[in-house]
Each structure stands twice: as C-alpha cells, then as structure tokens.
Design an enzyme around this catalytic site. Structure first.
Site, PDB file in Angstrom:
ATOM      1  N   SER A 121       0.607  -1.331  -0.002  1.00 44.82           N
ATOM      2  CA  SER A 121      -0.345  -0.344   0.223  1.00 44.82           C
ATOM      3  C   SER A 121       0.812   1.314   0.086  1.00 44.82           C
ATOM      4  O   SER A 121       0.358   2.242  -0.656  1.00 44.82           O
ATOM      5  CB  SER A 121      -1.235   0.526   1.537  1.00 44.82           C
ATOM      6  OG  SER A 121      -0.027  -0.056   2.612  1.00 44.82           O
ATOM      7  N   GLU A 159       1.395  -6.312   8.700  1.00 43.08           N
ATOM      8  CA  GLU A 159       2.584  -6.045  10.185  1.00 43.08           C
ATOM      9  C   GLU A 159       2.850  -6.947  11.402  1.00 43.08           C
ATOM     10  O   GLU A 159       3.619  -6.377  12.249  1.00 43.08           O
ATOM     11  CB  GLU A 159       2.563  -4.736  10.524  1.00 43.08           C
ATOM     12  CG  GLU A 159       1.825  -3.351  11.241  1.00 43.08           C
ATOM     13  CD  GLU A 159       1.460  -2.102  10.697  1.00 43.08           C
ATOM     14  OE1 GLU A 159       1.854  -1.567  11.669  1.00 43.08           O
ATOM     15  OE2 GLU A 159       1.666  -1.721   9.243  1.00 43.08           O
TER      16      GLU A 159
END
Length: 429
Positions: free
Chosen positions: A171, A314
């Site tokens: 992204s 993450e």
C-alpha cells in the site's frame, strides 16, 4: 550502508504473570506521513510527540537533504519547507519502507538529480511500481533502475496526471504518490489495477491526513484516488502512540495470564494496530478500552485462531508467536505481500518457529501453525524489528531463547529492550 551486527540478547523469562502499564512512543506511520506533508506544505508547521527512531531520523535527514529546515527541541519539531526542493544530494533510506517509497515523489519535485541508497538488505525490496509511476508522472529515472540504489531527475512542474499502478505488493506505493499528488501540476488520478491492495488502513490514514490539510481527495470509486492540484496547508499535529509497537506488550498479558495497559489508546484511529483489540479477543484474552487506555487481561487459555491479517499484516510476527502457544492449529491468511517486507517474514517465521519445536508451513498467502512443546534456541531477527518483537514475546514463557540482534528494534523503538525489562521488573514487584 549495512547495520553493524550486535551481541546476542538473552530474552528474559517472565517470573510471574505480566502486570504493567507501558507507554509506547509515537506512531511511525503517522510521524513519517506528517513529516512528508509538512515538507510539501506552503508554510511552517509543528509536529509534537513524533517518534524518534531510526526510520524517522532517516526521514528527517532525507528531507533536510532536499532543503527542508527541521528544528528539534524535546518532543516538538518545527518544519519549514523550502521554496524549491534542493537536488544534488544522496538520500539514505536504511531499511525504512516509508523513506524509500515516500521520499522519491518529493525528490521528483526538485530541479535536478537526487540519488537514493539504503542498507544492502533493502536492495531486494520492491521499488519498480513506484519508479515506473514516477516515470509516468514526468520524472526521469534510468530504464535499468527497478530497485535500490537508484537516481532520479525531477522538475518543480512535474505533470502528474493519470497514473495506473499494481500496488498489490504494498500500500506504500499508493500512499507515496497520494502524499505528493497535490503538488503535481495536473494533480493525480491514481488507479490500481491488480489484486487487492493490502493494508487499506494505511491508505485511509494517508487520505485523512491529506484532507486535514485542505487537499481534495476523491476516493469514491474503488481502486481509484483523484487528488486535485493545489496547496497543502501547514497543520500543527500531535502524533498518536504507535499501536503496532504496542503489540508485543499487550500480547505479553495474553500469554502469561497477566494484565497490561497501554495509555492514550485512541478511541478512533486509522492505525492498523487497532486490530489488536479483535485479534487478542479471538485468542481468548479480555480486551477493554477506557480513558486510561487499552487493557488486555490474559485468561487461562490461548485459543487457536483463523485470521485474515490483510489490513494489519505488520502484526503477523507477534500473532504467529501467540499462535505457537495456542491450544490448536491456527491459520494466518492474506499476508503474501510480507514476503517483500524488511525480510521475507513468512519464511523467517517458518524457520524460527520450527527451530523452537513448532510445526509451521507456508501457504500461498500466509502460515499454518501447529503448536508443540517449545524449547530454547537462537532466534534470528533478520534485521527486522517485528521479528525481534516476536522472539522477545516467546522468551517470556520459553526457556533459553536468545535474539541475535535486539538492536534492530531501534528501527521504530530504540528503547524496546529497556521497556521490555521494565515491564518484567514491574510484574515481579
């Protein structure tokens, strides 16, 4: 520009259920976006409580190389953008995705050549999508350039316009172009053509921060973002705590049957780390937020989970570490793209968890984790702060785990080892 190796770090065991309040530093994602937008704005601005770590130092140094004046005092930074960005320098990206992706579109507004280099490990990280987009925007990038290191030649009147990318690997390619889009002569009509873009909350954060500064962004059509050309207003901001960096501390409560509170947890946020509320609940912990912060209370069981972490990839290393201690087989899905993060995180987790005794297998887009009785071993961090967080977490309940590079946590939390030990010490009192 490789980092210097550090001595191994024996991960401390938890002598009792973890019971602590842990204040985590500011959000890296928000800090580096705020720095970029301040540099692109049409006047001075102030950032308070920004993260002071390797990634954000690299960002500040990169912007200084481009002519931005940054004055630092305690928890406050004053950013003064130049009339025209300065070409001719070399920018060190380290291993920071936000620096290697967010800064080139800014450098493309400088009248001349700017060089980019990084830690050697960053040379394998995908950059071709962004470099092709900058070529299409009007910057000059050598044909052979597809990864770091590279050079680009920009111009203050960079056209921009209609740009099509495949951002399915990160992204950050979308955010990088959106952040600078208003400064392009024709603005930016960015279109994504490919599989779903991961980490949508990070794009939402970028769009929200642009709108806060008066930039018109139309994202009403799926996979398309239209940024109108125009000024970016200077805005003074307070940075939220980094919710993803809170993950190992909150998870410590879940795996030890303890209680951990992270103060100042926002009621609403675009940070992907806010998914921890649901994730830790799925594992069986009790999770609640009030004016004091977010509190996680561990219970007597860790349940197996089946999670799609596409929007919060993450968190995968910490989630995988918890899953290795759960009561059954867990599945993590939607994270194929993290093979291109600081390291190939799926391969690293498979290798390191297997070395402790778990049975882990990669799938096309994630991991399947079969918990088994775990034992000590050297946990390799791969210069990846999230891998270090996972190893430290397991070390709370598994004897004789040593991390080969606790220093890599300086990427986003230089004080990690100290905060970790303080958390443990507070629990023993």
């Amino acid at each position: 520009m490789s980092a210097t190796p550090t001595a191994t770090w024996p991960a401390p065991l938890a002598p009792a259920p973890i019971r602590a309040t842990v204040s985590v530093p500011g959000s890296k994602s928000e800090t580096n976006r705020a720095l970029i937008l301040a540099a692109l704005s049409d006047g001075p601005s102030t950032i308070r409580y920004g993260l002071d770590a390797r990634d954000t130092r690299l960002m500040r140094d990169a912007l200084r190389t481009l002519g931005v004046k940054i004055t630092e005092s305690a928890d406050e930074w004053r950013i003064e953008p130049p009339a025209t960005f300065t070409a001719g320098g070399t920018i060190d990206c380290g291993l920071a995705g936000t620096v290697m992706r967010f800064v080139p579109p800014v450098a493309a507004l400088a009248p001349g050549e700017v060089a980019f280099d990084a830690d050697e490990q960053a040379y394998r990280r995908p950059m071709d999508v962004l470099l092709n987009a900058l070529r299409d925007c009007g910057a000059t990038v050598p044909d052979e350039a597809s990864t770091l290191p590279f050079r680009l030649t920009g111009r203050p009147d960079l056209p921009g316009g209609v740009i099509t990318v495949d951002a399915s690997t990160s992204s950050q390619f979308v955010s990088a172009l959106l952040l600078a889009g208003a400064r392009f002569a024709q603005g930016l009509d960015l279109r994504h053509d490919g599989k779903d873009v991961p980490s949508q909350p990070h794009i939402d954060m970028t769009v929200a921060m642009l709108r806060d500064r008066g930039v018109a962004v139309d994202d009403s059509e799926p996979a398309r973002w239209v940024v109108s050309p125009g000024p970016i207003a200077p805005v003074d901001v307070d940075i939220e705590p980094d919710l993803s960096n809170a993950a190992p501390f909150l998870a410590a409560a879940a795996i030890t049957g303890g209680t951990v509170t992270v103060p100042n947890w926002p009621e609403q946020t675009h940070q992907p780390g806010d998914h921890l509320r649901e994730i830790l609940t799925r594992f069986g912990a009790a999770v609640g937020r009030n004016d004091s912060g977010l509190t996680v209370i561990g219970t007597d069981q860790l349940h197996a989970v089946d999670l799609d972490l596409r929007e919060a990839s993450e968190l995968t290393p910490v989630v995988a570490a918890i899953a290795a201690l759960a009561d059954g087989t867990s599945h993590i899905r939607g994270v194929a793209h993290i093979r291109g993060h600081e390291t190939d995180r799926l391969a690293a987790l498979e290798t390191e968890l297997d070395a402790l005794g778990a049975h882990v297998s990669q799938t096309d887009d994630g991991l399947t984790i079969h918990p088994k009785l775990l034992g000590g071993a050297l946990w390799h961090c791969y210069a990846d702060h999230r891998m270090a967080h996972a190893g430290a977490l397991l070390g709370l309940v598994v004897n004789d785990i040593e991390l080969d590079d606790i220093g890599c946590t300086a990427k986003t939390m230089p004080e990690f080892a100290e905060l970790w030990q303080t958390m443990i010490n507070d629990s023993a009192d």
